[in-house]
Design an enzyme around this catalytic site. Structure first.
Site, PDB file in Angstrom:
ATOM      1  N   LYS A  65       0.836  -1.206   0.000  1.00 14.79           N
ATOM      2  CA  LYS A  65       0.000   0.000   0.000  1.00 14.79           C
ATOM      3  C   LYS A  65       0.873   1.260   0.000  1.00 14.79           C
ATOM      4  CE  LYS A  65      -0.543  -0.324   5.000  1.00 14.79           C
ATOM      5  NZ  LYS A  65      -1.332  -0.994   6.054  1.00 14.79           N
ATOM      6  N   TYR A 125      13.820  32.069   5.089  1.00 15.23           N
ATOM      7  CA  TYR A 125      12.613  32.842   5.407  1.00 15.23           C
ATOM      8  C   TYR A 125      12.535  33.265   6.871  1.00 15.23           C
ATOM      9  CZ  TYR A 125      10.339  31.727   0.938  1.00 15.23           C
ATOM     10  OH  TYR A 125      10.016  31.622  -0.379  1.00 15.23           O
TER      11      TYR A 125
HETATM   12  C1  PLP Z   1      -0.637  -1.975   6.670  1.00 15.42           C
HETATM   13  C2  PLP Z   1      -1.236  -3.260   7.025  1.00 15.42           C
HETATM   14  C3  PLP Z   1      -0.432  -4.382   7.240  1.00 15.42           C
HETATM   15  C4  PLP Z   1       1.078  -4.319   7.253  1.00 15.42           C
HETATM   16  O1  PLP Z   1       1.497  -3.641   8.407  1.00 15.42           O
HETATM   17  P1  PLP Z   1       3.052  -3.596   8.796  1.00 15.42           P
HETATM   18  O2  PLP Z   1       3.069  -3.108  10.186  1.00 15.42           O
HETATM   19  O3  PLP Z   1       3.700  -2.642   7.849  1.00 15.42           O
HETATM   20  O4  PLP Z   1       3.568  -4.975   8.623  1.00 15.42           O
HETATM   21  C5  PLP Z   1      -1.057  -5.603   7.471  1.00 15.42           C
HETATM   22  N1  PLP Z   1      -2.397  -5.680   7.515  1.00 15.42           N
HETATM   23  C6  PLP Z   1      -3.206  -4.621   7.336  1.00 15.42           C
HETATM   24  C7  PLP Z   1      -4.684  -4.796   7.403  1.00 15.42           C
HETATM   25  C8  PLP Z   1      -2.653  -3.376   7.088  1.00 15.42           C
HETATM   26  O5  PLP Z   1      -3.453  -2.313   6.916  1.00 15.42           O
END
Ligand code: PLP
Length: 395
Positions: free
Chosen positions: A38, A273
Site C-alpha cells: 500500500k 525565510y
Molecule cells: C498496513 C497493514 C499491514 C502491514 O502492516 P506492517 O506493520 O507494515 O507490517 C497488514 N495488515 C493490514 C490490514 C494493514 O493495513
C-alpha cells in the site's frame, strides 16, 4: 556516484530481496506470504516492487484501495491482490475485471456488493474482515455476548450470491509492543480463533485465515496461520525500534540530493525565510534543492542533519518548499553537485528514519510514505542502476 538528479530515492533491490528471504525463512513453511504494497509500496514504488516480489515467489499482494490495485495490474503482475480498505460497491465491475479481491467489512456492505455483482453478471472474490479489537473497519467480534450475531452475519455473507469467500482475517493494533501477561494481541488472536472455531462448527470454513502484520511476524510466530501480511519489514525497517529480533533486515531506501550552490556568508547573516537563524561566525553554507514539497517536513528546520562527505551537518534556518540550507563550515572539499544524504549511509555516518521520526514525534512509516512523487525513484542492484521512475514525467 552521482546521477545528476535533483533529489532521488535510492531503492536497494538486493535489500528488498534479502528482507523477503529473511521473512520467508522465519515464517512457517506452510504459511503463505502476502506482501503489503500500500501507499506505493511504502513510498518505494509499487510498480517495480510488485514485479520484484512476484519474481521472488510471493503468494499474495495487498494494497489499500482499488487505484493501487489497478496500478499493480497495469504492471502485468498476476498475483492475487487483496484490497485491505474500502471500495465503493459501484466499482464491482473493476474488481472483477482486474481480478482483485475485496475486503468485506459488514453484512450490509456484502449485500450491496453481491447485488451489484448480480446486476452486472460478475462475481467477486472477497476476504471477510473481523474486528477483534482494533475498532476500525470489520465485523466486530470481541468475544462479548452481543457479538454472537456477528457469527450469524458471517454465515449470511457466505450465502450471498456472486461473492466468492476466499478468506477471513483480522488486524492487530499493538503487535509491535512487547508481550505481557495481559497481552492485547493474544486476546485479539483468541477472539479471531474463537470466531473461526464457532464458524467451523457451523460448517463454514475458510481457505485463508490470516492476522499477522510485521510486529506479529517478528514476535509471535505461533500466529502465522495460513498466511502472514508482511509490510514494513520487507522494506528493512522495524515496526517499532524497541523490538528485539535476530532477523536480518536491511533498510532498502536511502534519500539523496545534491548541492546546488555554495556560499561564504558573514557573521550575523540571516538564513532563509523570516530570519529564524543568524550565523554566529563567518560560515560556509550549501544550498540543497530539496524541500517540504518533496516530502521533507518543514518541522525539521533547525533540528535535522544531513550527511556530506561522510559528515553530519546541520540544517540552518527554515526549510523552504523546494530548498534548504546546510552549514558546511566544518566539512572539507565540498563542491557543487556534491551528493548529500538525507537519510541512509555515507562513509561512516548514517541517518536512520527512526532518528528523523523521533524529531517530529512521528513513526518511520509516515516519513516513508509522505516523500512526494516529485522525487525520482532509482532502483539499484549491486550499485548499478536497473531502472529509474519519475512520476511527473511518467517514465
Ligand atoms: C498496513 C497493514 C499491514 C502491514 O502492516 P506492517 O506493520 O507494515 O507490517 C497488514 N495488515 C493490514 C490490514 C494493514 O493495513
Amino acid at each position: 556516484m552521482c546521477f545528476l538528479k535533483r533529489t532521488w530515492l535510492q531503492v536497494d533491490c538486493d535489500a528488498l530481496e534479502e528482507n523477503y528471504c529473511s521473512i520467508r525463512n522465519i515464517v512457517n513453511k506452510k504459511s503463505k506470504i502476502m506482501c503489503v504494497l500500500k501507499a506505493d509500496a511504502y513510498g518505494h514504488g509499487a510498480g517495480f516492487v510488485s514485479k520484484l516480489y512476484q519474481r521472488l515467489g510471493a503468494d499474495w499482494l495487498a494494497v489499500s484501495n482499488i487505484e493501487e490495485a489497478i496500478q499493480i495490474r497495469k504492471n502485468k503482475v498476476v498475483l492475487p491482490i487483496l484490497i485491505l480498505g474500502y471500495t465503493h460497491y459501484d466499482m464491482v465491475n473493476q474488481l472483477s475485471l482486474y481480478s482483485i479481491t475485496q475486503t468485506v467489512i459488514s453484512l450490509d456492505y456484502a449485500k450491496k456488493l453481491s447485488q451489484q455483482a448480480l446486476k452486472f453478471g460478475f462475481s467477486v472474490d472477497v476476504h471477510i474482515k473481523l474486528d477483534t479489537g482494533m475498532n476500525r473497519i470489520g465485523l466486530v467480534y470481541q468475544d462479548f455476548v452481543e457479538d454472537s450475531k456477528t457469527i450469524e452475519q458471517v454465515q449470511e455473507i457466505c450465502s450471498l450470491k456472486n461473492l466468492n469467500i476466499k478468506g477471513i482475517y483480522t488486524h492487530f493494533s499493538s503487535s509491535d509492543e512487547e508481550e505481557n501477561c495481559k497481552d492485547y494481541t493474544l486476546w485479539q488472536f483468541n477472539n479471531f480463533k474463537n470466531a473461526i472455531k464457532i464458524l467451523k462448527e457451523k460448517n463454514i470454513r475458510f481457505e485463508l485465515k490470516h492476522c499477522s502484520n510485521s510486529g506479529a511476524i517478528l514476535t509471535r510466530p505461533f500466529m502465522n496461520m495460513d498466511m502472514v501480511r508482511a509490510g514494513i519489514v520487507l522494506y528493512g525497517i522495524l515496526p517499532n525500534s524497541n523490538i528485539k529480533t535476530n532477523v536480518k533486515l536491511k533498510p532498502a531506501m536511502q534519500w539523496k540530493t545534491i548541492v546546488s550552490q555554495i556560499k561564504n556568508v558573514r557573521k550575523n547573516s540571516a538564513i532563509s525565510y523570516n530570519r529564524t537563524f543568524y550565523t554566529s561566525k563567518n560560515s560556509k553554507i550549501a544550498i540543497v534543492p530539496t524541500g517540504y514539497a518533496d516530502g521533507y517536513p518543514r518541522i525539521f528546520s533547525g533540528k535535522a542533519k544531513m550527511i556530506i562527505n561522510g559528515r553530519k551537518v546541520p540544517i540552518i534556518g527554515r526549510i523552504c518548499m523546494d530548498q534548504l540550507v546546510l552549514d558546511i563550515s566544518e566539512v572539507q572539499n565540498v563542491e557543487n553537485n556534491n551528493i548529500v544524504t538525507i537519510f541512509g549511509k555515507d562513509g561512516k555516518s548514517t541517518i536512520t528514519l527512526d532518528e528523523l521520526a523521533s524529531l517530529s514525534n512521528t513513526i518511520n512509516y509516515e516519513l516513508l510514505c509522505i516523500i512526494s512523487k516529485r522525487v525520482t525513484r532509482v532502483f539499484m542492484k549491486k550499485n548499478k542502476i536497473l531502472e529509474t521512475f519519475n512520476y511527473i514525467r511518467q517514465f
